[in-house]
Every structure is written in structure tokens, then in C-alpha cells.
Design an enzyme around this catalytic site. Structure first.
Site, short mmCIF file in Angstrom:
data_model
loop_
_atom_site.label_atom_id
_atom_site.label_comp_id
_atom_site.label_asym_id
_atom_site.label_seq_id
_atom_site.Cartn_x
_atom_site.Cartn_y
_atom_site.Cartn_z
CB SER A 106 -0.92 0.02 1.22
OG SER A 106 -1.71 1.19 1.18
CE LYS A 142 -3.03 -2.63 -0.26
NZ LYS A 142 -3.91 -2.44 -1.37
CG HIS A 144 -4.87 -1.22 3.76
ND1 HIS A 144 -5.16 -0.65 2.53
CD2 HIS A 144 -4.05 -0.33 4.37
CE1 HIS A 144 -4.54 0.50 2.42
NE2 HIS A 144 -3.85 0.72 3.52
CG ASN A 145 -7.31 -2.00 -0.58
OD1 ASN A 145 -6.31 -1.74 0.08
ND2 ASN A 145 -7.29 -2.04 -1.89
CD GLU A 195 -7.65 2.54 -0.15
OE1 GLU A 195 -6.54 2.11 0.20
OE2 GLU A 195 -8.06 2.47 -1.34
C1 6PG Z 1 -3.26 1.16 -1.66
C2 6PG Z 1 -4.52 1.28 -2.44
C3 6PG Z 1 -4.38 0.64 -3.78
C4 6PG Z 1 -5.42 1.09 -4.79
C5 6PG Z 1 -6.81 0.70 -4.43
C6 6PG Z 1 -7.83 1.47 -5.23
O1 6PG Z 1 -3.33 0.64 -0.58
O2 6PG Z 1 -2.23 1.64 -2.14
O3 6PG Z 1 -5.55 0.65 -1.74
O4 6PG Z 1 -4.30 -0.74 -3.60
O5 6PG Z 1 -5.34 2.44 -4.98
O6 6PG Z 1 -6.94 -0.66 -4.65
O7 6PG Z 1 -8.99 0.78 -5.12
P1 6PG Z 1 -10.29 1.18 -5.89
O8 6PG Z 1 -9.91 1.40 -7.33
O9 6PG Z 1 -11.16 -0.01 -5.71
O10 6PG Z 1 -10.80 2.41 -5.23
#
Ligand code: 6PG
Length: 466
Positions: free
Chosen positions: A129, A183, A186-187, A190
Site C-alpha cells: 500500500s 491488504k 486495509h482496502n 480505506e
Molecule cells: C493502496 C490502495 C491501492 C489502490 C486501491 C484502489 O493501498 O495503495 O488501496 O491498492 O489504490 O486498490 O482501489 P479502488 O480502485 O477499488 O478504489
């Protein structure tokens, strides 16, 4: 021999290239492979004064690597990952390590892990990430797989990762696909945090009629306090940003339809399987989906009308909003940790929750001051849920009333706060001695003889209700 490369990267797009250059900056001799001559040229240009080389020849790439080989792929998740693995198998030796650094679904990683183990090849699913900048200057990384194989890459990953208080933002996560699982969560977090910040924007713009500059200043102020986070920081930047040569603030000209690559949805899907209650993440996924229904929203606006301004003292409302943000963010992180706790048990990942929080404190998209609190809370190995920690609960007690205030005002003004509301509803249910779920059990037994348990007697019961 001494001159051999210690790490190889397959896929020299921006992420792969940047991570390789980061490794070279830390003194590692590394090499990259890509099918595209152009990508290799970029690497060779950018890395010309470093210990990096690129090639379009897979065989020479493999033979240039020190054994046991450590090879990472940063290629789009899905079939391409399998195709690369198939290309690699005949060229590798037992004991070599392949790392998938993309956002692969953890069940795919699980299968690849077993498939390669039969061939004596180690496989790591590693969440990375921090985006392009993180890869270049210090990402947070979540590697999962064979613990022994981790020793080969540990010094490299620790050197290139982000650091917080000198601690690297990378650690061995656990067996199998645990790295990709962590991960994914984590998303999910996010997604929920991003939606939460977007709701605060909506409150300030529609509810309080604030200008972009004023909104940006609020995010900036928040970022200097307990809400400090990477997402808060970039959000305050966004509200000032004008494209070069343009007088308009760009945010107002971006279509209000949020796209997704799917990791948030995967988190929700998996949370349901694990029976982890992650309603903030689920809601954030749903809101991205609803945002894409622009046609319906325009039609519904004509029928029902739109949100109104909130008639309230701005200063006190913003104070409530800051505290509400703190409260709801804490609930979002708590839901993510709840999911990791469940996965640790159900999927035998043996996760160290303190370590997960520790490596999220820097480098990654969800890094925030609050992760230090989470890290401290899970030092207590008996802790099962973040909201039960003494230090966290005292902060929650001090902020949930503020969340009630802002949600109540928003509801009256028809301003949608789905993730704020989800966080508060979750919290109110979480802290309830007795939920109304006894009624659901009675209904299930009434129409389907699904049976129920009683509070006054042991056993399983069924009643002929009519
Ligand atoms: C990270 C982000 C990366 C990516 C996302 C975007 O941790 O660096 O999460 O993995 O930017 O996967 O996800 P979406 O396109 O689904 O918003």
C-alpha cells in the site's frame, strides 16, 4: 557470484519500477523484466546511475538472480498472474520464491500457494500500500506465505519500507494468503474512511454552505490534530487544487460517480462469510454503487427534492463534526480489526493484530495517528475487540454524543450520512446488553420451525405458534 542480482521484478509499470528503484537506492543490486521494451527503457533511463538493470529476456533475467531467487510480480491481478507463474515454473529451482505484490483475491493466492508448494517453490501474497509514491519512497507491505522463505527477502523489504519510530512498516503476516487478506481488509477500511470524509465534505458544502477554501482549511486543521491521517492530508490539498493555467478548483468539475476495482466489495463479501459485522465498509461499497446511478438520482431529485442547508452555528457544528469524525473513524478501524480477529481464528492465519496496526502506521493509504492507539490496544493479547479497550473506549465515550448531534441535524436537512450513521448504529447495537434479535428468532421459528434457545432454560426449542 557476488555480482548477482538479489531481487527481480516482473512488471515494470510505475509501481514495479518505483519499488525496484527504491531497492536500488538502498544499495541492493536488482533487475527488472517486462515484455514491453518501452517499460524496460524507462527503468534503464530512470535507474541509469543505480544498481538496476532491465531486460525483455525472461531467461537471462532468471539466470542473473542469486539463488534462492526472490522474484516479485507487480502485474494486474487475475489471469496474468497465473500466466506469469506458468512462464516461471520451468525456469525456477526448488526453494525459489515468487511474490505476488498485486491486489489478488486471497482465495486465488491460497490456490497458487498450494500449487507452487507441490513444486517446491515458495509463494508469497504480499499486499503493498501507498501508491506510486509509497513504492518509490517507502510503502507499507503485508507479506504472507512460508515463514522460512521470508528470511530471504526480509532485509530488502525492511530497508525499502516506510518507517515509523524506526520500525519498518513491513512484517511477516502469517501463512498462506494472510498477506493478501490483510491488504484486502486495509482496502475495506480505506473505502469506509474515504466515504466518511466525503460525507463531511457534503455536510460542509451543502449543509453549512462553506466555500472550497473554507472546507480545505477545515480538513487541514483537522489534519493537525487527532484526526491526522494521509487521507485527511490529501483531501485538504484537493480543495485547493487548480489545474495549471486554470482558475477553477478541479474538485467541482469531477463527475460524482465513484469507480472501484473491487477490493472493498471483496472485504464485505468475506466479512459476511466470516460473520464479521462491517456495516461501515458495506455501506461505503453500496454508496459507490449508488453514485453510479446518476440517471436515477437526477429523476428522484425531481420527485423528492434535494438536501437543504442546516441552520446552525457553524463553529459549534464544526466542533461536533470533528469529534464525530474521530468517533466514526474509530468504529471503522474497529470493524476492520474485528474482521482480522475473526479471520485469524477461522482461516488459521494466527494474525498478530498489534503487528497489523504497527505496519499500517506509515506508508499506507489508511495511515493515521489513531493507528498508534490501535497498536497500543492490541499489545494486550487478550483483547478481542478494539471498542473494548480501556483507552479507546474513553475516547469513544467522549465523542459519540457529538456524532449524534451531527447525524440528527443532517437527517432533518435531508443530507445523507450513510457511513456516519452506520458507525453510530453499529456502536449503539454493540453496546446493547439485549438486542431485539429474540423477535427474529421467534419469527423464524413461527414460519419455518427454525427453533430457538431460551434465556431461562438450556436446550433447543420449537413452538407451535398458531
Ligand atoms: C493502496 C490502495 C491501492 C489502490 C486501491 C484502489 O493501498 O495503495 O488501496 O491498492 O489504490 O486498490 O482501489 P479502488 O480502485 O477499488 O478504489
Amino acid at each position: 557470484m557476488i555480482d548477482q542480482n538479489v531481487f527481480g521484478m516482473i512488471g515494470l509499470g510505475t509501481m514495479g519500477r518505483n519499488l525496484l528503484l527504491n531497492m536500488a537506492d538502498h544499495g541492493f543490486k536488482v533487475t527488472g523484466y517486462d515484455k514491453s521494451e518501452e517499460q524496460v527503457k524507462f527503468l534503464n533511463q530512470e535507474g541509469k546511475d543505480t544498481n538496476t538493470t532491465g531486460t525483455i529476456d525472461l531467461k537471462s533475467f532468471i539466470s542473473s538472480l542469486k539463488t534462492p531467487r526472490a522474484i516479485m510480480m507487480l502485474v494486474p491481478a487475475g489471469k496474468i498472474v497465473d500466466a506469469v507463474i506458468q512462464d516461471l515454473i520451468p525456469l525456477l529451482d526448488k526453494g525459489d520464491l515468487i511474490i505476488d505484490g498485486g491486489n489478488s483475491h486471497f482465495t486465488d493466492t491460497e490456490q497458487r500457494f498450494s500449487f507452487l508448494r507441490e513444486k517446491g517453490i515458495h509463494f508469497f501474497g504480499m499486499g503493498i500500500s501507498g501508491g506510486e509514491k509509497g513504492a518509490r519512497f517507502g510503502p507499507s507491505m503485508m507479506p504472507g506465505g512460508d515463514e522460512k522463505a521470508y528470511d530471504v527477502v526480509k532485509p530488502i523489504l525492511e530497508a525499502v519500507s516506510a518507517k515509523v519510530n524506526n520500525d519498518p512498516c513491513v512484517t511477516y503476516i502469517g501463512p498462506g494468503a494472510s498477506g493478501h487478506f490483510v491488504k484486502m481488509v486495509h482496502n475495506g477500511i480505506e473505502y469506509a474512511l474515504m466515504q466518511l470524509i466525503a460525507e463531511a465534505y457534503e455536510l460542509m458544502q451543502t449543509g453549512l454552505k462553506m466555500t472550497d477554501v473554507e472546507i480545505g482549511d477545515v480538513f487541514k486543521t483537522w489534519n493537525n490534530g487527532r484526526l491526522q491521517s494521509y487521507l485527511m492530508e490529501i483531501t485538504s490539498d484537493i480543495f485547493q487544487f487548480k489545474a495549471p493555467g486554470d482558475q477553477k478548483i478541479l474538485i467541482n468539475y469531477i463527475k460524482d460517480e465513484a469507480k472501484a476495482k473491487g477490493t472493498g466489495k471483496w472485504t464485505s463479501q468475506e466479512a459476511m462469510d466470516l460473520q464479521a459485522a462491517t456495516n461501515c465498509i458495506d455501506t461505503a461499497v453500496a454508496m459507490r454503487d449508488l453514485s453510479k446511478q446518476k440517471k436515477w438520482r437526477l429523476a428522484a431529485d425531481k420527485i423528492y427534492g434535494d438536501a437543504r442547508a442546516i441552520d446552525i452555528n457553524r463553529e459549534s457544528f464544526l466542533k461536533d463534526l470533528e469529534a464525530a469524525m474521530y468517533f466514526a473513524s474509530a468504529v471503522i478501524y474497529a470493524q476492520g480489526m474485528e474482521m482480522l480477529y475473526k479471520a485469524s481464528e477461522e482461516l488459521n492465519y494466527h494474525l498478530n493484530l498489534a503487528d497489523c496496526a504497527k505496519i499500517w502506521r506509515g506508508g499506507c493509504i489508511i495511515r493515521a495517528a489513531f493507528l498508534e492507539d490501535i497498536y497500543q490496544a492490541f499489545q494486550n493479547k487478550e483483547l478481542q475487540h478494539l471498542l473494548l479497550d480501556a483507552a479507546v473506549s474513553s475516547k469513544i465515550k467522549a465523542t459519540h454524543a457529538n456524532a449524534r448531534n451531527i447525524i440528527a441535524e443532517a437527517v432533518r436537512s435531508q443530507i445523507s450520512l450513510p457511513v456516519f450513521s452506520a458507525a453510530l448504529s453499529y456502536f449503539d447495537s454493540f453496546k446493547t446488553k439485549r438486542m431485539p434479535s429474540n423477535l427474529i428468532q421467534a419469527q423464524r421459528d413461527y414460519f419455518g420451525a427454525h427453533t430457538y434457545e431460551r434465556t431461562d432454560k438450556e436446550g433447543i426449542f420449537h413452538t407451535q405458534w398458531n
